[in-house]
Design an enzyme around this catalytic site. Structure first.
Site, PDB file in Angstrom:
ATOM      1  N   THR A  61       6.147  26.104 -23.232  1.00  0.00           N
ATOM      2  CA  THR A  61       6.010  25.948 -21.774  1.00  0.00           C
ATOM      3  C   THR A  61       6.051  24.475 -21.356  1.00  0.00           C
ATOM      4  O   THR A  61       6.752  24.113 -20.404  1.00  0.00           O
ATOM      5  CB  THR A  61       4.678  26.584 -21.312  1.00  0.00           C
ATOM      6  OG1 THR A  61       4.647  27.921 -21.821  1.00  0.00           O
ATOM      7  CG2 THR A  61       4.551  26.599 -19.807  1.00  0.00           C
TER       8      THR A  61
ATOM      9  N   VAL B 144      -1.093  -2.195  -4.382  1.00  0.00           N
ATOM     10  CA  VAL B 144      -0.869  -3.292  -5.322  1.00  0.00           C
ATOM     11  C   VAL B 144      -1.032  -4.619  -4.587  1.00  0.00           C
ATOM     12  O   VAL B 144      -0.479  -4.806  -3.499  1.00  0.00           O
ATOM     13  CB  VAL B 144       0.545  -3.174  -5.943  1.00  0.00           C
ATOM     14  CG1 VAL B 144       0.779  -4.276  -6.957  1.00  0.00           C
ATOM     15  CG2 VAL B 144       0.727  -1.806  -6.603  1.00  0.00           C
TER      16      VAL B 144
ATOM     17  N   CYS C 277       0.843  -1.190   0.000  1.00  0.00           N
ATOM     18  CA  CYS C 277       0.000   0.000   0.000  1.00  0.00           C
ATOM     19  C   CYS C 277       0.874   1.235   0.000  1.00  0.00           C
ATOM     20  O   CYS C 277       1.493   1.557   1.026  1.00  0.00           O
ATOM     21  CB  CYS C 277      -0.744   0.006   1.327  1.00  0.00           C
ATOM     22  SG  CYS C 277      -2.417  -0.197   1.200  1.00  0.00           S
TER      23      CYS C 277
ATOM     24  N   ASP D  12      13.680   4.040  -5.465  1.00  0.00           N
ATOM     25  CA  ASP D  12      12.272   3.653  -5.637  1.00  0.00           C
ATOM     26  C   ASP D  12      11.445   4.884  -6.013  1.00  0.00           C
ATOM     27  O   ASP D  12      11.299   5.821  -5.226  1.00  0.00           O
ATOM     28  CB  ASP D  12      11.771   3.023  -4.325  1.00  0.00           C
ATOM     29  CG  ASP D  12      10.387   2.390  -4.471  1.00  0.00           C
ATOM     30  OD1 ASP D  12       9.675   2.697  -5.454  1.00  0.00           O
ATOM     31  OD2 ASP D  12      10.006   1.593  -3.593  1.00  0.00           O
TER      32      ASP D  12
ATOM     33  N   THR E  71       5.333   7.773  -4.823  1.00  0.00           N
ATOM     34  CA  THR E  71       4.859   9.103  -4.436  1.00  0.00           C
ATOM     35  C   THR E  71       6.069   9.963  -4.040  1.00  0.00           C
ATOM     36  O   THR E  71       6.163  11.138  -4.404  1.00  0.00           O
ATOM     37  CB  THR E  71       3.885   8.972  -3.246  1.00  0.00           C
ATOM     38  OG1 THR E  71       2.895   8.014  -3.594  1.00  0.00           O
ATOM     39  CG2 THR E  71       3.254  10.307  -2.923  1.00  0.00           C
TER      40      THR E  71
ATOM     41  N   THR F  12      -0.054   6.557  -3.031  1.00  0.00           N
ATOM     42  CA  THR F  12      -0.888   6.769  -4.221  1.00  0.00           C
ATOM     43  C   THR F  12      -1.622   5.493  -4.613  1.00  0.00           C
ATOM     44  O   THR F  12      -2.834   5.497  -4.785  1.00  0.00           O
ATOM     45  CB  THR F  12      -0.018   7.246  -5.406  1.00  0.00           C
ATOM     46  OG1 THR F  12       0.770   8.355  -4.972  1.00  0.00           O
ATOM     47  CG2 THR F  12      -0.893   7.672  -6.585  1.00  0.00           C
ATOM     48  N   ASN F  13      -0.884   4.396  -4.756  1.00  0.00           N
ATOM     49  CA  ASN F  13      -1.490   3.151  -5.249  1.00  0.00           C
ATOM     50  C   ASN F  13      -1.280   1.992  -4.295  1.00  0.00           C
ATOM     51  O   ASN F  13      -0.270   1.924  -3.589  1.00  0.00           O
ATOM     52  CB  ASN F  13      -0.896   2.780  -6.610  1.00  0.00           C
ATOM     53  CG  ASN F  13      -1.386   3.723  -7.700  1.00  0.00           C
ATOM     54  OD1 ASN F  13      -2.583   3.918  -7.859  1.00  0.00           O
ATOM     55  ND2 ASN F  13      -0.469   4.318  -8.440  1.00  0.00           N
TER      56      ASN F  13
ATOM     57  N   ASP G 279       7.731  -0.205   3.082  1.00  0.00           N
ATOM     58  CA  ASP G 279       8.137  -0.460   1.688  1.00  0.00           C
ATOM     59  C   ASP G 279       9.665  -0.429   1.576  1.00  0.00           C
ATOM     60  O   ASP G 279      10.274  -1.212   0.835  1.00  0.00           O
ATOM     61  CB  ASP G 279       7.488   0.551   0.724  1.00  0.00           C
ATOM     62  CG  ASP G 279       7.684   2.010   1.132  1.00  0.00           C
ATOM     63  OD1 ASP G 279       7.942   2.297   2.326  1.00  0.00           O
ATOM     64  OD2 ASP G 279       7.583   2.882   0.234  1.00  0.00           O
TER      65      ASP G 279
HETATM   66  N1  LIG Z   1       5.485   7.772 -18.339  1.00  0.00           N
HETATM   67  C1  LIG Z   1       4.785   7.877 -17.211  1.00  0.00           C
HETATM   68  N2  LIG Z   1       4.234   9.071 -16.882  1.00  0.00           N
HETATM   69  C2  LIG Z   1       3.542   9.220 -15.736  1.00  0.00           C
HETATM   70  N3  LIG Z   1       3.357   8.254 -14.829  1.00  0.00           N
HETATM   71  C3  LIG Z   1       3.882   7.049 -15.119  1.00  0.00           C
HETATM   72  C4  LIG Z   1       4.618   6.771 -16.295  1.00  0.00           C
HETATM   73  N4  LIG Z   1       5.039   5.489 -16.271  1.00  0.00           N
HETATM   74  C5  LIG Z   1       4.554   4.977 -15.111  1.00  0.00           C
HETATM   75  N5  LIG Z   1       3.869   5.907 -14.439  1.00  0.00           N
HETATM   76  C6  LIG Z   1       3.196   5.790 -13.138  1.00  0.00           C
HETATM   77  O1  LIG Z   1       3.980   5.105 -12.237  1.00  0.00           O
HETATM   78  C7  LIG Z   1       3.097   4.595 -11.236  1.00  0.00           C
HETATM   79  C8  LIG Z   1       3.594   3.283 -10.754  1.00  0.00           C
HETATM   80  O2  LIG Z   1       4.627   3.518  -9.888  1.00  0.00           O
HETATM   81  P1  LIG Z   1       4.707   2.964  -8.431  1.00  0.00           P
HETATM   82  O3  LIG Z   1       3.703   1.904  -8.197  1.00  0.00           O
HETATM   83  O4  LIG Z   1       6.106   2.671  -8.209  1.00  0.00           O
HETATM   84  O5  LIG Z   1       4.374   4.242  -7.600  1.00  0.00           O
HETATM   85  P2  LIG Z   1       3.000   4.893  -7.159  1.00  0.00           P
HETATM   86  O6  LIG Z   1       1.960   3.862  -7.159  1.00  0.00           O
HETATM   87  O7  LIG Z   1       2.754   6.112  -7.979  1.00  0.00           O
HETATM   88  O8  LIG Z   1       3.433   5.383  -5.730  1.00  0.00           O
HETATM   89  P3  LIG Z   1       3.227   4.716  -4.292  1.00  0.00           P
HETATM   90  O9  LIG Z   1       3.832   3.342  -4.355  1.00  0.00           O
HETATM   91  O10 LIG Z   1       3.946   5.654  -3.388  1.00  0.00           O
HETATM   92  O11 LIG Z   1       1.746   4.687  -4.101  1.00  0.00           O
HETATM   93  C9  LIG Z   1       1.748   4.412 -11.885  1.00  0.00           C
HETATM   94  O12 LIG Z   1       0.780   5.130 -11.124  1.00  0.00           O
HETATM   95  C10 LIG Z   1       1.899   5.014 -13.251  1.00  0.00           C
HETATM   96  O13 LIG Z   1       0.834   5.902 -13.509  1.00  0.00           O
HETATM   97  C1  LIG Z   2       9.203   7.508   2.136  1.00  0.00           C
HETATM   98  C2  LIG Z   2       7.894   6.810   1.852  1.00  0.00           C
HETATM   99  C3  LIG Z   2       6.762   7.847   1.716  1.00  0.00           C
HETATM  100  C4  LIG Z   2       8.063   6.073   0.512  1.00  0.00           C
HETATM  101  O1  LIG Z   2       6.943   5.347   0.189  1.00  0.00           O
HETATM  102  C5  LIG Z   2       7.559   5.764   2.951  1.00  0.00           C
HETATM  103  O2  LIG Z   2       8.547   4.794   2.999  1.00  0.00           O
HETATM  104  C6  LIG Z   2       7.385   6.387   4.312  1.00  0.00           C
HETATM  105  O3  LIG Z   2       6.371   6.949   4.611  1.00  0.00           O
HETATM  106  N1  LIG Z   2       8.440   6.246   5.177  1.00  0.00           N
HETATM  107  C7  LIG Z   2       8.430   6.685   6.551  1.00  0.00           C
HETATM  108  C8  LIG Z   2       9.654   7.445   6.910  1.00  0.00           C
HETATM  109  C9  LIG Z   2      10.978   6.716   6.680  1.00  0.00           C
HETATM  110  O4  LIG Z   2      11.035   5.736   5.939  1.00  0.00           O
HETATM  111  O5  LIG Z   2      12.002   7.148   7.251  1.00  0.00           O
HETATM  112  K   LIG Z   3       5.908   1.784  -4.226  1.00  0.00           K
END
Ligand SMILES: Nc1ncnc2c1ncn2[C@@H]1O[C@H](COP(=O)(O)OP(=O)(O)OP(=O)(O)O)[C@@H](O)[C@H]1O
Ligand SMILES: CC(C)(CO)[C@@H](O)C(=O)NCCC(=O)O
Ligand SMILES: [K+]
Length: 259
Positions: free
Chosen positions: A184, A13, A7, A129, A132, A10-11, A109
């Site tokens: 831009t 899985v 978790c 990694d 977000t 943002t996403n 994570d």
């Molecule tokens: N070319 C791209 N432009 C914008 N976003 C992209 C592109 N390629 C992949 N992504 C994004 O990367 C994300 C997948 O990355 P990942 O799962 O590592 O991180 P996340 O889900 O965004 O973040 P978190 O794990 O913090 O919730 C997807 O949401 C996808 O939309």
């Molecule tokens: C840095 C993030 C946001 C990356 O997902 C996460 O691992 C988190 O909330 N960490 C807590 C703080 C730390 O890892 O030091």
């Molecule tokens: K992640």
């Protein structure tokens, strides 16, 4: 079979691990208000679509958003009769204890990334990694997580520019043809793409200099391949690194009798 749930801010899985490989990977946005029933409806629709008939006997969760864990626990209990292993909780054992300042709650994570990097490569690794946040996780010779770097994520930076500057539109990240943008959108893409490329190169070089031993650099997360195409930033790119770490942590807890 093991259901591993990662978790992010943002996403979220879900991956099903049969002990040898991941049968499928399902992605949804992270919402603390999503109920156990809503998870199950979504989950069964997708696994039926893929024609998978899983027999979930175990659940492991890494959540960077504490509030979502409650509904995921209810989901695991109600539909599979399973008490999940939650990474970062005191009852979840780690193969190596993180060496960080007292009181630091390392993101689960990042703990999973460190365990996976050690399992696959041995120690002396930096994981980059792209989620977000863009975080760098340093894994020592013995596999312990020993700290790292947290930078704002690529999409967060693009969003912040759009929110903070009235004349700047929202743009999608891509590798621009040229550094000098002549409109831009091209200027913003250049700033973020080449800015992050410099950030990754600069921070990994500084980590290596401070660490003082040769290190491997592993890229993971959705945007790692995009950045890898411009420069030679990573020794490898591993999409499933966090998920792999969750399977290793789960197996370690099974072996040591904590679940
Ligand atoms: N070319 C791209 N432009 C914008 N976003 C992209 C592109 N390629 C992949 N992504 C994004 O990367 C994300 C997948 O990355 P990942 O799962 O590592 O991180 P996340 O889900 O965004 O973040 P978190 O794990 O913090 O919730 C997807 O949401 C996808 O939309
Ligand atoms: C840095 C993030 C946001 C990356 O997902 C996460 O691992 C988190 O909330 N960490 C807590 C703080 C730390 O890892 O030091
Ligand atoms: K992640």
């Amino acid at each position: 079979m093991l259901l591993a749930i990662d978790c992010g801010n943002t996403n979220t899985v879900f991956s099903i691990w049969d002990g040898k490989s991941f049968l499928c990977t399902l992605r949804t946005s992270t919402h603390h208000a999503r109920t156990a029933d809503a998870y199950f409806t979504w989950f069964t629709t997708l696994i039926n679509h893929y024609g998978i008939e899983p027999n979930i006997t175990d659940v492991v969760i890494a959540s960077t958003v504490p509030r979502v864990v409650w509904n995921l626990r209810v989901f695991a209990d109600r539909f599979f009769g399973v008490r999940p292993l939650v990474v970062g909780k005191p009852e979840c054992l780690l193969p190596q204890t993180p060496r960080v300042d007292p009181g630091t709650q390392v993101g689960p994570d990042r703990l999973a990334n460190a365990v996976a990097a050690f399992d696959r490569h041995g120690g002396d690794v930096v994981v980059v990694d792209f989620g977000t946040a863009t975080n760098f996780d340093v894994v020592a010779e013995d596999g312990a997580y020993v700290g790292g770097v947290i930078a704002p994520g690529v999409n967060l930076s693009l969003e912040a520019l759009h929110m903070g500057a009235a004349a700047l539109p929202h743009v999608d990240i891509t590798q621009p043809e040229r550094v000098i943008g002549t409109n831009t959108v091209a200027c913003i893409q250049s700033g973020v793409f080449w800015g992050y490329t410099g950030l990754i190169e600069g921070i990994t070089a500084r980590i290596k200099a401070e660490y003082g031993r040769p290190m491997k650099v592993i890229g993971t997360g959705g945007l790692a391949p995009l950045f890898a195409q411009a420069e030679d930033l990573f020794d490898s790119i591993e999409d499933d690194l966090t998920m792999h770490g969750l399977t290793v942590i789960h197996a370690y807890n099974k072996e040591n009798g904590s679940i």
